[in-house]
Design an enzyme around this catalytic site. Sequence first.
Site, PDB file in Angstrom:
ATOM      1  N   LYS A   9     -20.893 -31.427 -14.937  1.00 49.69           N
ATOM      2  CA  LYS A   9     -19.641 -32.172 -15.036  1.00 49.69           C
ATOM      3  C   LYS A   9     -19.688 -33.133 -16.233  1.00 49.69           C
ATOM      4  CE  LYS A   9     -18.933 -31.914 -10.000  1.00 49.69           C
ATOM      5  NZ  LYS A   9     -18.696 -32.689  -8.755  1.00 49.69           N
ATOM      6  N   TYR A  49     -10.601 -26.742  -7.799  1.00 43.60           N
ATOM      7  CA  TYR A  49     -10.731 -27.611  -6.626  1.00 43.60           C
ATOM      8  C   TYR A  49      -9.557 -27.446  -5.657  1.00 43.60           C
ATOM      9  CZ  TYR A  49     -14.889 -30.043  -8.341  1.00 43.60           C
ATOM     10  OH  TYR A  49     -16.174 -30.353  -8.731  1.00 43.60           O
ATOM     11  N   ASN A 112     -21.210 -37.062  -9.529  1.00 42.93           N
ATOM     12  CA  ASN A 112     -22.398 -36.389  -8.976  1.00 42.93           C
ATOM     13  C   ASN A 112     -22.908 -35.219  -9.824  1.00 42.93           C
ATOM     14  OD1 ASN A 112     -20.524 -34.500  -8.276  1.00 42.93           O
ATOM     15  ND2 ASN A 112     -20.803 -34.672  -6.059  1.00 42.93           N
ATOM     16  N   HIS A 115     -21.615 -29.189 -10.331  1.00 42.22           N
ATOM     17  CA  HIS A 115     -20.966 -28.384  -9.290  1.00 42.22           C
ATOM     18  C   HIS A 115     -21.752 -27.100  -9.074  1.00 42.22           C
ATOM     19  CE1 HIS A 115     -17.949 -26.132  -7.042  1.00 42.22           C
ATOM     20  NE2 HIS A 115     -18.293 -25.112  -7.812  1.00 42.22           N
ATOM     21  N   GLU A 126     -15.088 -18.342  -8.287  1.00 42.59           N
ATOM     22  CA  GLU A 126     -15.292 -19.330  -9.355  1.00 42.59           C
ATOM     23  C   GLU A 126     -15.811 -18.672 -10.632  1.00 42.59           C
ATOM     24  OE1 GLU A 126     -17.672 -22.316  -7.394  1.00 42.59           O
ATOM     25  OE2 GLU A 126     -15.989 -22.971  -6.153  1.00 42.59           O
TER      26      GLU A 126
END
Length: 149
Positions: A9, A49, A112, A115, A126
């Site tokens: 990310k 998402y 965080n 992913h 995905e």
Amino acid sequence: MERTFLAIKPDGVQRGLVSEIIGRFEKKGFTLVGLKLLHPSRELAEQHYDVHRERPFFAGLVEFITSGPVVAMVWEGEGVIASARKLIGATNPLNAEPGTIRGDLGINIGRNIIHGSDAPETAQKEVALWFKDEELVNWKPEVTPWLHE
Ligand code: YYY
Ligand code: MG
């Protein structure tokens, strides 16, 4: 062979953690079959998402994921989907075990770092969302006999 979608990310990219993170999957023994740096569009982020669309954190999550470049990857190997989730650690880095990426490198659920697809169906979806077929490379590392019986 099983494949999963992983994405470093914007926080991980901004913090210079790309090589550290890629290194963990390489050293584990998984095979990199797709890799690109891109600045995700809002449309891509919202599709990615989509399951979280109704959650209170959705807007902030999309804002964050589109805030800078992301390293999108496809990794291959036996059991890679579940294993990558273990290497990544719990969603909240404060609860993630030491030794995991989030446990070692993060402190906040909204930052965080990485992913990882959570199941075979989401992995397939995905990978197809982020990569065209021709962007994926079918190859078998020479080291394979040293990783598998
Ligand atoms: O799969 P994983 O990334 O571990 O968590 P998800 O439950 O799928 O949530 C996606 C993403 O949303 C998470 O990585 C951070 C963010 N998020 C959040 O900001 N606040 C929450 N309470 C839950 C998730
Ligand atoms: Mg998830």
